[in-house]
Design a protein around this motif. Structure first.
Motif, PDB file in Angstrom:
ATOM      1  N   LEU A  33      -2.447   3.360 -35.178  1.00 12.69           N
ATOM      2  CA  LEU A  33      -1.623   3.872 -35.925  1.00 12.69           C
ATOM      3  C   LEU A  33      -0.355   3.436 -35.546  1.00 12.69           C
ATOM      4  N   ASP A  34       0.116   2.633 -36.495  1.00 12.87           N
ATOM      5  CA  ASP A  34       1.690   2.132 -36.100  1.00 12.87           C
ATOM      6  C   ASP A  34       2.115   2.387 -37.493  1.00 12.87           C
ATOM      7  N   GLN A  35       3.547   3.387 -37.443  1.00 12.84           N
ATOM      8  CA  GLN A  35       4.619   3.434 -38.569  1.00 12.84           C
ATOM      9  C   GLN A  35       5.172   2.342 -39.598  1.00 12.84           C
ATOM     10  N   ASP A  36       5.565   1.140 -37.910  1.00  9.40           N
ATOM     11  CA  ASP A  36       5.770   0.172 -38.935  1.00  9.40           C
ATOM     12  C   ASP A  36       4.521  -1.060 -38.462  1.00  9.40           C
ATOM     13  N   GLY A  41       8.754  -1.741 -32.150  1.00 13.21           N
ATOM     14  CA  GLY A  41       9.508  -0.827 -31.152  1.00 13.21           C
ATOM     15  C   GLY A  41      10.556  -1.332 -30.230  1.00 13.21           C
ATOM     16  N   ALA A  42      10.220  -0.500 -29.444  1.00 12.92           N
ATOM     17  CA  ALA A  42      11.307  -1.349 -27.525  1.00 12.92           C
ATOM     18  C   ALA A  42      10.637  -2.222 -27.235  1.00 12.92           C
ATOM     19  N   SER A  43       8.922  -2.245 -27.652  1.00  9.19           N
ATOM     20  CA  SER A  43       8.426  -3.681 -27.172  1.00  9.19           C
ATOM     21  C   SER A  43       8.814  -5.507 -28.072  1.00  9.19           C
ATOM     22  N   GLY A  44       8.948  -5.074 -28.714  1.00  9.31           N
ATOM     23  CA  GLY A  44       9.435  -6.309 -29.138  1.00  9.31           C
ATOM     24  C   GLY A  44      10.684  -5.892 -29.301  1.00  9.31           C
ATOM     25  N   GLY A  48      12.395  -8.667 -20.901  1.00  7.91           N
ATOM     26  CA  GLY A  48      11.185  -9.537 -20.963  1.00  7.91           C
ATOM     27  C   GLY A  48      11.035  -9.555 -19.354  1.00  7.91           C
ATOM     28  N   GLN A  49      11.484  -8.964 -18.187  1.00  7.73           N
ATOM     29  CA  GLN A  49      12.508  -8.840 -17.066  1.00  7.73           C
ATOM     30  C   GLN A  49      11.641  -7.488 -15.957  1.00  7.73           C
ATOM     31  N   ILE A  50      10.926  -8.644 -15.106  1.00  8.47           N
ATOM     32  CA  ILE A  50      10.233  -7.687 -14.531  1.00  8.47           C
ATOM     33  C   ILE A  50      10.860  -6.933 -12.827  1.00  8.47           C
ATOM     34  N   LYS A 173       2.008   5.762 -40.701  1.00  6.51           N
ATOM     35  CA  LYS A 173       2.738   7.359 -40.112  1.00  6.51           C
ATOM     36  C   LYS A 173       2.569   8.066 -39.634  1.00  6.51           C
ATOM     37  N   VAL A 174       2.076   9.010 -38.823  1.00  9.97           N
ATOM     38  CA  VAL A 174       1.581  10.549 -38.076  1.00  9.97           C
ATOM     39  C   VAL A 174       2.609  11.183 -38.392  1.00  9.97           C
ATOM     40  N   LEU A 175       2.161  11.984 -39.194  1.00 13.75           N
ATOM     41  CA  LEU A 175       2.919  13.620 -39.998  1.00 13.75           C
ATOM     42  C   LEU A 175       2.478  14.484 -39.533  1.00 13.75           C
TER      43      LEU A 175
HETATM   44  C1  LIG Z   1      17.519  -3.603 -25.167  1.00 13.63           C
HETATM   45  C2  LIG Z   1      16.487  -3.129 -24.221  1.00 13.63           C
HETATM   46  C3  LIG Z   1      16.290  -4.606 -22.983  1.00 13.63           C
HETATM   47  C4  LIG Z   1      14.889  -3.739 -23.000  1.00 13.63           C
HETATM   48  N1  LIG Z   1      14.554  -4.786 -21.367  1.00 13.63           N
HETATM   49  C5  LIG Z   1      13.454  -4.724 -20.656  1.00 13.63           C
HETATM   50  C6  LIG Z   1      12.543  -5.203 -19.592  1.00 13.63           C
HETATM   51  O1  LIG Z   1      13.706  -6.357 -19.505  1.00 13.63           O
HETATM   52  N2  LIG Z   1      11.946  -5.330 -19.355  1.00 13.63           N
HETATM   53  C7  LIG Z   1      10.873  -4.328 -19.707  1.00 13.63           C
HETATM   54  O2  LIG Z   1       9.887  -3.944 -18.548  1.00 13.63           O
HETATM   55  N3  LIG Z   1      11.065  -3.369 -20.432  1.00 13.63           N
HETATM   56  C8  LIG Z   1      12.298  -3.227 -20.879  1.00 13.63           C
HETATM   57  N4  LIG Z   1      12.928  -2.596 -21.609  1.00 13.63           N
HETATM   58  C9  LIG Z   1      12.353  -1.431 -21.855  1.00 13.63           C
HETATM   59  C10 LIG Z   1      10.720  -1.177 -22.467  1.00 13.63           C
HETATM   60  O3  LIG Z   1      11.477  -1.749 -23.223  1.00 13.63           O
HETATM   61  C11 LIG Z   1       9.841  -0.862 -23.272  1.00 13.63           C
HETATM   62  O4  LIG Z   1       9.371   0.579 -21.810  1.00 13.63           O
HETATM   63  C12 LIG Z   1       8.314  -0.337 -23.267  1.00 13.63           C
HETATM   64  O5  LIG Z   1       8.767  -1.700 -25.009  1.00 13.63           O
HETATM   65  C13 LIG Z   1       8.176   0.269 -24.177  1.00 13.63           C
HETATM   66  O6  LIG Z   1       6.712   0.093 -24.845  1.00 13.63           O
HETATM   67  P1  LIG Z   1       6.428   1.715 -25.175  1.00 13.63           P
HETATM   68  O7  LIG Z   1       4.889   1.371 -26.190  1.00 13.63           O
HETATM   69  O8  LIG Z   1       6.241   3.115 -24.944  1.00 13.63           O
HETATM   70  O9  LIG Z   1       7.411   1.977 -26.871  1.00 13.63           O
HETATM   71  P2  LIG Z   1       7.613   0.359 -28.259  1.00 13.63           P
HETATM   72  O10 LIG Z   1       6.813  -0.214 -27.613  1.00 13.63           O
HETATM   73  O11 LIG Z   1       8.499   1.195 -28.826  1.00 13.63           O
HETATM   74  O12 LIG Z   1       6.677   1.554 -28.760  1.00 13.63           O
HETATM   75  C14 LIG Z   1       6.399   2.610 -29.912  1.00 13.63           C
HETATM   76  C15 LIG Z   1       5.020   2.286 -30.732  1.00 13.63           C
HETATM   77  O13 LIG Z   1       4.867   4.046 -31.592  1.00 13.63           O
HETATM   78  C16 LIG Z   1       5.519   3.256 -32.562  1.00 13.63           C
HETATM   79  N5  LIG Z   1       5.048   5.703 -33.394  1.00 13.63           N
HETATM   80  C17 LIG Z   1       6.308   5.842 -33.355  1.00 13.63           C
HETATM   81  N6  LIG Z   1       5.949   7.131 -33.772  1.00 13.63           N
HETATM   82  C18 LIG Z   1       5.040   7.005 -34.370  1.00 13.63           C
HETATM   83  C19 LIG Z   1       4.832   7.320 -35.481  1.00 13.63           C
HETATM   84  N7  LIG Z   1       5.098   8.924 -35.867  1.00 13.63           N
HETATM   85  N8  LIG Z   1       3.281   7.384 -36.332  1.00 13.63           N
HETATM   86  C20 LIG Z   1       2.956   6.235 -35.588  1.00 13.63           C
HETATM   87  N9  LIG Z   1       3.533   5.093 -35.608  1.00 13.63           N
HETATM   88  C21 LIG Z   1       4.443   5.526 -34.220  1.00 13.63           C
HETATM   89  C22 LIG Z   1       6.407   2.948 -32.971  1.00 13.63           C
HETATM   90  O14 LIG Z   1       6.411   2.730 -34.421  1.00 13.63           O
HETATM   91  C23 LIG Z   1       6.592   2.170 -31.890  1.00 13.63           C
HETATM   92  O15 LIG Z   1       6.042   0.937 -32.922  1.00 13.63           O
HETATM   93  C24 LIG Z   1      14.159  -2.405 -22.219  1.00 13.63           C
HETATM   94  C25 LIG Z   1      13.845  -1.648 -23.517  1.00 13.63           C
HETATM   95  C26 LIG Z   1      14.928  -2.253 -24.602  1.00 13.63           C
HETATM   96  C27 LIG Z   1      16.063  -1.448 -25.394  1.00 13.63           C
END
Ligand SMILES: Cc1cc2nc3c(=O)[nH]c(=O)nc-3n(C[C@H](O)[C@H](O)[C@H](O)COP(=O)(O)OP(=O)(O)OC[C@H]3O[C@@H](n4cnc5c(N)ncnc54)[C@H](O)[C@@H]3O)c2cc1C
Length: 385
Positions: A33-36, A41-44, A48-50, A173-175
């Motif tokens: 499930l994704d709210q968007d 989120g941050a993953s997009g 892209g660095q390791i 969106k999970v509420l």
């Molecule tokens: C500018 C920037 C640069 C970065 N550079 C790097 C890098 O170079 N290398 C690296 O490894 N990391 C980097 N990061 C960090 C990296 O992007 C994050 O560590 C990673 O994307 C986290 O992944 P995630 O799946 O935990 O979170 P997210 O990708 O944020 O995913 C969380 C998802 O949950 C969904 N969600 C939230 N609440 C709800 C709800 N109530 N109901 C349904 N869906 C919900 C959101 O819509 C989202 O899609 C960077 C971050 C930023 C902001």
């Protein structure tokens, strides 16, 4: 009524994606499930660095090592492109003090088998020919660092899971949750209720809000990071370039504007990062921050100042108060698994996702993740933001 499945994964970022991918591989029925939408989120929105030498030796580095192998496997079996390149990366230092601390830091990684060295002056240019060594006085080089394509990886995990039978619900969106006997019985969304044996929360920056619905107060906050991207150009930046304060641990909390960049396989360069603390998930861009970033880039790469910037964006990323991930089963709700606040998640998500899938199915338990347990935030205290 939606049919009950084995696992609901909330959050279609790289972390939720990797977990869903491995659960599906193990033959489980999964709903994501994704709210968007996936990678919204941050993953997009990242660089892209390791990164290796900003991590403590232990499970995180084990995950990093295994993840690099797994990325290669996904490509070998033609599952998805990762664009993984282990180019070596550098962290930038601006004075003798930083270089001295940098030397101490890399010693620790050399002792456990990584290939790191401090580069001074013209040696920095052997890795990055365009860097201005009038400003950058030294750099910590780590051969095992590199870059990848975060979009392709996140969507690769999700698309593969969906191809193998999982279901993705975007704009869902999970509420809230319905709970009985310390078990989550029902996941309530804007599109109705979903049911599963187990529930995974991988909601990144949104985790504190969502967990408040379960009367839990996880100390996970977030900041807004902005990057800009250039038109594709010929290869001119070899590896990831990161602010040295990430490596030597002198980064202060709150707002900051520091130079870090990556040139991607398609030739574009992402330049970051302006970071601001916000409490309202505001994804706006700071004009002053963007101008400052452009100035930093021009000072560091004076021969590249004519690159065209074609887009600027922000993404919201979490940080946990004690800097450790929140990863494992809740102590309070027995069918709730949390995976949030994994720092620089692209370096570790494949292995962390694989281990999470094993733990969720109770195939294994690894004592190395004990200190990441969500139970540390479930003792009833309330936290200041
Ligand atoms: C500018 C920037 C640069 C970065 N550079 C790097 C890098 O170079 N290398 C690296 O490894 N990391 C980097 N990061 C960090 C990296 O992007 C994050 O560590 C990673 O994307 C986290 O992944 P995630 O799946 O935990 O979170 P997210 O990708 O944020 O995913 C969380 C998802 O949950 C969904 N969600 C939230 N609440 C709800 C709800 N109530 N109901 C349904 N869906 C919900 C959101 O819509 C989202 O899609 C960077 C971050 C930023 C902001």
């Amino acid at each position: 009524m939606n049919k009950k499945v084995d696992v609901i994964v909330i959050g279609a970022g790289v972390v939720g994606g990797a977990i869903a991918y491995y659960l599906t591989k193990k033959g489980k029925s999964v709903i994501i499930l994704d709210q968007d939408e996936a990678a919204s989120g941050a993953s997009g929105g990242n660089n892209g660095q390791i990164s290796i030498i900003d991590r403590e030796p232990g499970i995180e580095l084990d995950w990093a090592k295994e993840s690099m192998k797994l990325y290669k496997e996904y490509e070998e079996i033609d599952e998805f492109e990762t664009d993984l390149e282990l180019t070596g990366g550098i962290s930038l230092f601006y004075n003798e003090d930083e270089i001295r601390i940098g030397r101490e830091v890399i010693k620790k990684y050399n002792e456990i088998g990584y290939h790191c060295e401090i580069l001074i002056g013209e040696d920095i240019k052997k890795q990055e020919p365009y860097i201005n060594t009038e400003i950058v006085k030294g750099a910590a080089y780590c051969k095992e660092e590199g870059k990848l394509n975060p979009f392709s990886i996140t969507l690769g995990f999700i698309d593969n899971a969906v191809e193998k039978g999982s279901k993705l619900f975007n704009k869902t969106k999970v509420l809230d949750f319905k709970v009985k006997d310390n078990l989550i019985q029902e996941v309530i969304t804007n599109k109705g209720s979903f049911y599963a044996e187990k529930v995974v929360v991988a909601t990144g920056a949104w985790t504190r809000d969502l967990m408040s619905k379960l009367d839990l107060d996880y100390k996970i906050f977030y900041g807004r990071g902005s990057l800009m991207v250039t038109n594709p150009v010929e290869a001119c930046i070899k590896g990831p370039i990161v602010p040295g304060c990430f490596t030597i641990g002198t980064l202060y909390e709150g707002d900051w504007n520091l130079l870090g960049l990556t040139q991607h396989k398609n030739g574009t360069i992402t330049i970051g990062q302006d970071t601001r603390s916000f409490n309202d998930y505001n994804k706006g861009i700071s004009y002053e921050g963007t101008v400052h970033l452009a100035k930093l880039f021009s000072e560091h790469f004076p021969e590249l100042i004519n690159l065209d910037i074609i887009r600027v964006w922000s993404a919201i990323t979490p940080h946990v108060a004690d800097s450790l991930p929140i990863y494992g089963f809740s102590g309070k709700y027995h069918n709730l698994f949390v995976a949030a606040g994994l720092k620089g998640a692209f370096t570790i998500a494949p292995a962390a996702g694989k281990m999470a899938a094993d733990m969720i199915l109770e195939d294994t338990y690894d004592h190395r993740v004990e200190e990441y347990s969500p139970a540390r935030f479930e003792k009833g205290e309330k936290y200041e933001n």
